[in-house]
Design an enzyme around this catalytic site. Sequence first.
Site, PDB file in Angstrom:
ATOM      1  N   ASP A  24       0.991  -1.468  -0.134  1.00 23.74           N
ATOM      2  CA  ASP A  24       0.111  -0.017   0.061  1.00 23.74           C
ATOM      3  C   ASP A  24       0.968   1.090   0.292  1.00 23.74           C
ATOM      4  O   ASP A  24       1.179   2.386   1.349  1.00 23.74           O
ATOM      5  CB  ASP A  24      -1.126  -0.477   1.257  1.00 23.74           C
ATOM      6  CG  ASP A  24      -1.620   1.242   1.508  1.00 23.74           C
ATOM      7  OD1 ASP A  24      -1.712   1.641   0.674  1.00 23.74           O
ATOM      8  OD2 ASP A  24      -2.142   1.771   1.847  1.00 23.74           O
ATOM      9  N   ARG A  76      -7.649  13.606   6.328  1.00 22.11           N
ATOM     10  CA  ARG A  76      -7.055  12.255   6.757  1.00 22.11           C
ATOM     11  C   ARG A  76      -5.599  13.475   7.060  1.00 22.11           C
ATOM     12  O   ARG A  76      -4.678  14.357   6.344  1.00 22.11           O
ATOM     13  CB  ARG A  76      -7.069  11.659   6.393  1.00 22.11           C
ATOM     14  CG  ARG A  76      -6.253  10.567   7.157  1.00 22.11           C
ATOM     15  CD  ARG A  76      -6.065   9.035   6.462  1.00 22.11           C
ATOM     16  NE  ARG A  76      -5.456   7.905   6.797  1.00 22.11           N
ATOM     17  CZ  ARG A  76      -5.160   6.702   5.867  1.00 22.11           C
ATOM     18  NH1 ARG A  76      -6.770   6.215   5.587  1.00 22.11           N
ATOM     19  NH2 ARG A  76      -3.949   6.269   6.518  1.00 22.11           N
TER      20      ARG A  76
HETATM   21  C1  SPV Z   1      -6.911   2.148   4.249  1.00 17.65           C
HETATM   22  O1  SPV Z   1      -7.342   0.637   4.865  1.00 17.65           O
HETATM   23  O2  SPV Z   1      -6.014   1.575   3.022  1.00 17.65           O
HETATM   24  C2  SPV Z   1      -5.887   2.710   5.426  1.00 17.65           C
HETATM   25  C3  SPV Z   1      -6.126   2.483   7.123  1.00 17.65           C
HETATM   26  O3  SPV Z   1      -6.023   3.725   4.879  1.00 17.65           O
HETATM   27  S1  SPV Z   1      -4.937   2.434   7.092  1.00 17.65           S
HETATM   28  O4  SPV Z   1      -4.354   1.307   6.480  1.00 17.65           O
HETATM   29  O5  SPV Z   1      -4.584   2.104   8.736  1.00 17.65           O
HETATM   30  O6  SPV Z   1      -3.969   3.440   6.553  1.00 17.65           O
HETATM   31 MG    MG Z   2      -4.995   4.365   2.706  1.00 22.44          MG
END
Ligand code: SPV
Ligand code: MG
Length: 295
Positions: free
Chosen positions: A57, A159
Amino acid sequence: MAVQTGADILRKLLDKSKPAIAMAAHNPLSATIAAEAGFDSVWISGFELSASYAVPDASIIPMGTHLEMTRCIAESTSNRKFPVIADIDTGFGNAINVAYSIPRYEAAGAAAVVIEDKKFPKDSSLRLNGRQELVSIEEFQGKIAAAKAKTHLMLIIARTEALIAGLGEEEALRRALSYAEAGADAILIHSKKSTPEEILSFCRAWPDEQVPLVLVPTSYTQLSFADIAALKKVGLIICGNHAIRACVASMRKVFGRILKDGSIAYVNEDIASVSDVFEIQGDAALRALEKEYLR
Ligand code: SPV
Ligand code: MG
């Protein structure tokens, strides 16, 4: 009578006395199951979508992929009062990228987008020792202003990652208030502390008259939804990644058992029936079409 949009529904759901609960999803299947389960809304999580492609991510998944999934999820849940919240990370670049992405998300059927104040390319907030550099407050206010200017329907949720970046509560409050001043409809405040003190302290310091807060309690699981509601500051609670984690755990268990047993005979209790899946696929609607039109 005017048609109620997903954004209208979400706006009403952001109730500080009774926060809405959103479940994460990475495709129409997970969104449909979340709606069936009774969640109020769905969070199209960057973490989940990235994981579903087995990549980090970290701004690896391009906007087109996330946008197309948003469109598919919104379409698949359009017959329910189930607003879709798109996690657009940093907005795919600077304020110009935000300005181009917002109308596309609106057209895709999103009720809201969440934009975070990290530098592009981002890193996952939950990653141990991840890169958590933030843009300046002024730059992020520009992104919020660009987003607000490009939509009349969607909610723009800002955020701040100040707590995640270790900048402390004072800076988190400064940023959150500046983002509300720039026009954000709600503020997502994220923490990855394993206990809730940090987030509780922020919530208590947040002015009563301000826009609602949004929490993602992935790390501080002790805080129940009722505890959060009692704060009277939070309008939305997001279960950030529980669809993909449920999938991973379940697939591991079932796949391992099949190879261990040398058979598929013993996993039926741990998997959905074929008829259950047919139902999610909309078999009843297909049968109606067959009856009406197939000659
Ligand atoms: C997501 O679910 O992509 C988020 C939340 O942004 S976190 O992974 O906790 O950042
Ligand atoms: Mg996210």
